[in-house]
Design a protein around this motif. Structure first.
Motif, mmCIF file in Angstrom:
data_model
loop_
_atom_site.group_PDB
_atom_site.id
_atom_site.type_symbol
_atom_site.label_atom_id
_atom_site.label_comp_id
_atom_site.label_asym_id
_atom_site.label_seq_id
_atom_site.Cartn_x
_atom_site.Cartn_y
_atom_site.Cartn_z
ATOM 1 N N HIS A 1 -1.510 -4.877 7.906
ATOM 2 C CA HIS A 1 -2.046 -5.882 8.824
ATOM 3 C C HIS A 1 -1.342 -5.782 10.164
ATOM 4 O O HIS A 1 -0.134 -5.645 10.236
ATOM 5 N N TYR B 1 4.169 -10.288 0.945
ATOM 6 C CA TYR B 1 5.060 -10.636 -0.165
ATOM 7 C C TYR B 1 6.514 -10.834 0.255
ATOM 8 O O TYR B 1 7.418 -10.737 -0.567
ATOM 9 N N SER C 1 0.837 -1.218 0.000
ATOM 10 C CA SER C 1 0.000 0.000 0.000
ATOM 11 C C SER C 1 0.859 1.251 0.000
ATOM 12 O O SER C 1 0.597 2.202 -0.756
HETATM 13 C C1 LIG Z 1 -0.167 -13.826 3.758
HETATM 14 C C2 LIG Z 1 -0.926 -12.880 2.878
HETATM 15 C C3 LIG Z 1 -1.057 -13.126 1.517
HETATM 16 C C4 LIG Z 1 -1.739 -12.231 0.695
HETATM 17 N N1 LIG Z 1 -1.836 -12.495 -0.638
HETATM 18 C C5 LIG Z 1 -2.454 -11.590 -1.440
HETATM 19 C C6 LIG Z 1 -2.550 -11.802 -2.853
HETATM 20 O O1 LIG Z 1 -2.086 -12.802 -3.374
HETATM 21 N N2 LIG Z 1 -3.165 -10.857 -3.606
HETATM 22 C C7 LIG Z 1 -3.714 -9.735 -3.059
HETATM 23 O O2 LIG Z 1 -4.256 -8.900 -3.783
HETATM 24 N N3 LIG Z 1 -3.659 -9.525 -1.724
HETATM 25 C C8 LIG Z 1 -3.048 -10.411 -0.923
HETATM 26 N N4 LIG Z 1 -2.986 -10.183 0.418
HETATM 27 C C9 LIG Z 1 -3.643 -8.989 0.941
HETATM 28 C C10 LIG Z 1 -2.676 -7.870 1.325
HETATM 29 O O3 LIG Z 1 -3.379 -7.193 2.323
HETATM 30 C C11 LIG Z 1 -2.387 -6.818 0.275
HETATM 31 O O4 LIG Z 1 -2.103 -7.384 -0.953
HETATM 32 C C12 LIG Z 1 -1.222 -5.894 0.631
HETATM 33 O O5 LIG Z 1 -0.070 -6.651 0.795
HETATM 34 C C13 LIG Z 1 -1.432 -5.034 1.838
HETATM 35 O O6 LIG Z 1 -0.285 -4.248 1.936
HETATM 36 P P1 LIG Z 1 -0.061 -3.206 3.089
HETATM 37 O O7 LIG Z 1 1.143 -2.448 2.705
HETATM 38 O O8 LIG Z 1 -1.307 -2.431 3.324
HETATM 39 O O9 LIG Z 1 0.131 -4.062 4.391
HETATM 40 P P2 LIG Z 1 1.390 -4.958 4.900
HETATM 41 O O10 LIG Z 1 1.757 -5.948 3.886
HETATM 42 O O11 LIG Z 1 0.963 -5.420 6.230
HETATM 43 O O12 LIG Z 1 2.559 -3.890 5.010
HETATM 44 C C14 LIG Z 1 2.590 -2.886 5.996
HETATM 45 C C15 LIG Z 1 4.033 -2.446 6.137
HETATM 46 O O13 LIG Z 1 4.097 -1.397 7.087
HETATM 47 C C16 LIG Z 1 5.221 -1.592 7.905
HETATM 48 N N5 LIG Z 1 4.948 -0.925 9.173
HETATM 49 C C17 LIG Z 1 3.886 -1.159 9.979
HETATM 50 N N6 LIG Z 1 3.951 -0.347 11.044
HETATM 51 C C18 LIG Z 1 5.073 0.393 10.907
HETATM 52 C C19 LIG Z 1 5.664 1.384 11.717
HETATM 53 N N7 LIG Z 1 5.101 1.789 12.864
HETATM 54 N N8 LIG Z 1 6.825 1.947 11.299
HETATM 55 C C20 LIG Z 1 7.410 1.550 10.137
HETATM 56 N N9 LIG Z 1 6.879 0.598 9.333
HETATM 57 C C21 LIG Z 1 5.713 0.027 9.730
HETATM 58 C C22 LIG Z 1 5.352 -3.092 8.031
HETATM 59 O O14 LIG Z 1 6.683 -3.469 8.356
HETATM 60 C C23 LIG Z 1 4.945 -3.559 6.639
HETATM 61 O O15 LIG Z 1 6.033 -3.697 5.782
HETATM 62 C C24 LIG Z 1 -2.322 -11.072 1.259
HETATM 63 C C25 LIG Z 1 -2.206 -10.835 2.634
HETATM 64 C C26 LIG Z 1 -1.505 -11.716 3.437
HETATM 65 C C27 LIG Z 1 -1.392 -11.421 4.901
#
Ligand SMILES: Cc1cc2nc3c(=O)[nH]c(=O)nc-3n(C[C@H](O)[C@H](O)[C@H](O)COP(=O)(O)OP(=O)(O)OC[C@H]3O[C@@H](n4cnc5c(N)ncnc54)[C@H](O)[C@@H]3O)c2cc1C
Length: 464
Positions: A161, A50, A17
């Motif tokens: 998450h 990922y 994201s």
């Molecule tokens: C195991 C799994 C498999 C998935 N597979 C798919 C798929 O195949 N296709 C799909 O569309 N979606 C999939 N998803 C859904 C997934 O939610 C999204 O695709 C996307 O990865 C969400 O990304 P994000 O950056 O919001 O969250 P996250 O992946 O949780 O990344 C958040 C980031 O923020 C960082 N962070 C958090 N708090 C702090 C802080 N206080 N200071 C600094 N850094 C911080 C973390 O280290 C992390 O790197 C999957 C989810 C999971 C859990």
């Protein structure tokens, strides 16, 4: 076209994201943004989903739907085929590639914007944990665990998450079984039967695990698998927005039955409704939202969040071979002992209490679902200052329709925003890339055009 004044956006969280939003801001045609991307992991673009190095951990969305850019639907497919020499070959865009490769793709989006030193005048990638966020009249500040402070015009939380640290005695599902020291012949009890459980079973099988694997959850439901079914075209005018849950489900089941009777696949209807799920959620009466979460969510999730057919085949094989057992049941008690733990449980709908000796228990119930229990210091700091509040259903922080974080008094912030799973209370269907990419593009467009009474103008970092 003349460019508007530059703005400094601080994004907390460099998972998918955070990177997608940074990309949209840095490519905005009329507004210059300086972006500071704060990520606690060593690399960006991977996040929780990922980072897995296990090549059997596949995307659970087909390649065709995983473009990072809403207006270039084949962007990921083109990226994949351009590096076909070193990536596992994918026969067509309907396939499912390892999630690690998707992490490479997301990380690659920002690479052209980075100079050799890993930074550019418009993009700063900062490794560190954000432990506090504050909002002033004219600026916002993100504080890091080492004391550094970054000052900007806006902060966007993309912290994703919220993983729970496992209770004592339970193994962490994000640590591979071999690293966790599970012996090959141990009986392993996995709590939860969702996609995290599926990943863990695949990891056990890859490690050559021989002992029995028992996956237990309240309903014992297993995610369905993908098939080559096209989403059916559903006209917006026929979707019963604003009705209660029972009426909505009746309509939906009717649609599925009619489609199946016509020789279609139920998946086509589940995917066909997707363009409307955010509006359906928004307009669902609060009591129906609550009923959905209590009674229908688990069923919806297994039909909506499906596994790749290759993964299904491996899980089905483990089930038929008796290597994996799926139990709908409830844990009554766990007694740690020298060999692992003695588990007492009751099968769903039965009174008899059963016993089980296991060598290890893995908690795959996964993600913290109640935001009040967050262990994320950045989110916690917002709650502590009253800059954010939990939504009435306790599934996320409250955000406005344009992703502004709503404070304790119900006022949406002008400078604090959120994207991704953190915003599920407002959007519900905001977990997967097809929804997140649209959200990030919309937020970038909005931040670029919004003119505040006081312009956003701060770029800076204070040393510890
Ligand atoms: C195991 C799994 C498999 C998935 N597979 C798919 C798929 O195949 N296709 C799909 O569309 N979606 C999939 N998803 C859904 C997934 O939610 C999204 O695709 C996307 O990865 C969400 O990304 P994000 O950056 O919001 O969250 P996250 O992946 O949780 O990344 C958040 C980031 O923020 C960082 N962070 C958090 N708090 C702090 C802080 N206080 N200071 C600094 N850094 C911080 C973390 O280290 C992390 O790197 C999957 C989810 C999971 C859990």
């Amino acid at each position: 076209m003349s460019r508007s004044a530059s703005r400094h956006a601080i994004i907390i969280g460099g998972g998918a994201s955070g990177v997608l939003l940074a990309y949209q801001l840095l490519h905005h045609p009329t507004r210059d943004f300086h972006v500071t991307l704060i990520e606690q992991r060593p690399d960006i673009g991977r996040g929780l989903a990922y980072h897995s190095g296990n090549p059997e951990h596949l995307l659970n969305v087909r390649v065709a739907n995983m473009s990072a850019l809403p207006d270039e639907p084949d962007h990921f497919w083109r990226w994949l085929t351009s590096r076909a020499a070193d990536a596992p070959l994918c026969p067509d865009p309907y396939c499912f590639v390892p999630r690690r490769i998707y992490g490479d793709y997301v990380a690659s989006l920002l690479r052209p914007l980075m100079s050799d030193g890993g930074a550019s005048p418009r993009l700063s990638i900062v490794q560190g944990t954000c432990v506090g966020v504050s909002e002033g009249e004219t600026d916002v500040v993100a504080m890091l665990d080492d004391g550094r402070c970054h000052i900007g015009d806006i902060i966007v939380l993309a912290t994703g998450h919220d993983t729970r640290s496992s209770s004592p005695g339970y193994l962490d599902p994000w640590v591979s079984p071999s690293s966790a020291g599970i012996a090959a012949d141990d009986a392993v009890l996995i709590l939860g039967s969702g996609l995290t459980m599926v990943d863990y079973v695949l990891s056990l099988l890859t490690d050559g695990h021989r002992g029995p694997i028992i996956a237990m959850s309240r309903r014992g439901l297993l995610a369905k698998a993908h098939r080559r079914a096209e989403p059916m075209r559903i006209d917006e005018a026929e979707v019963p927005f604003g009705v209660g849950l029972s009426q909505l489900l009746r309509w939906f089941r009717g649609r599925v039955e009619a489609h199946v009777a016509d020789g279609g696949d139920w998946r086509g209807v589940v995917d066909g409704i997707r363009p409307y799920t955010q509006r359906l959620w928004r307009e669902l009466p609060p009591i129906s939202k609550r009923r959905f979460l209590e009674h229908a969510r688990a069923w919806w999730d297994v039909h909506r969040h499906r596994m790749a057919p290759e993964v299904e085949a491996r899980i089905a094989h483990a089930l038929y071979a008796g290597h994996l057992t799926l139990v709908a049941g409830k844990i009554i008690g766990i007694q740690p002992n020298e060999a692992g733990a003695w588990v007492r449980y009751r099968r769903r709908g039965q009174r008899e209490i059963l016993d089980l000796q296991v060598g290890a228990i893995v908690d795959c119930t996964g993600i913290v679902k109640d935001p009040r229990a967050t262990t994320n210091p950045a989110v916690r700091s917002l709650f502590d200052q009253g800059l954010a509040r939990v939504d009435p259903l306790c599934i996320g922080i409250e955000t406005s329709a344009d992703c502004a974080i709503v404070n304790r008094d119900g006022v949406p912030s002008r400078r604090l925003f959120a994207v991704g799973p953190l915003t599920r209370a407002a959007f519900w269907e905001i977990i997967a890339i097809p929804d997140i990419r649209t959200q990030c593009a919309a937020l970038a467009a909005q931040l670029a055009t919004k003119d505040e009474a006081r312009p956003f103008e701060h770029i800076g970092a204070r040393p510890p």
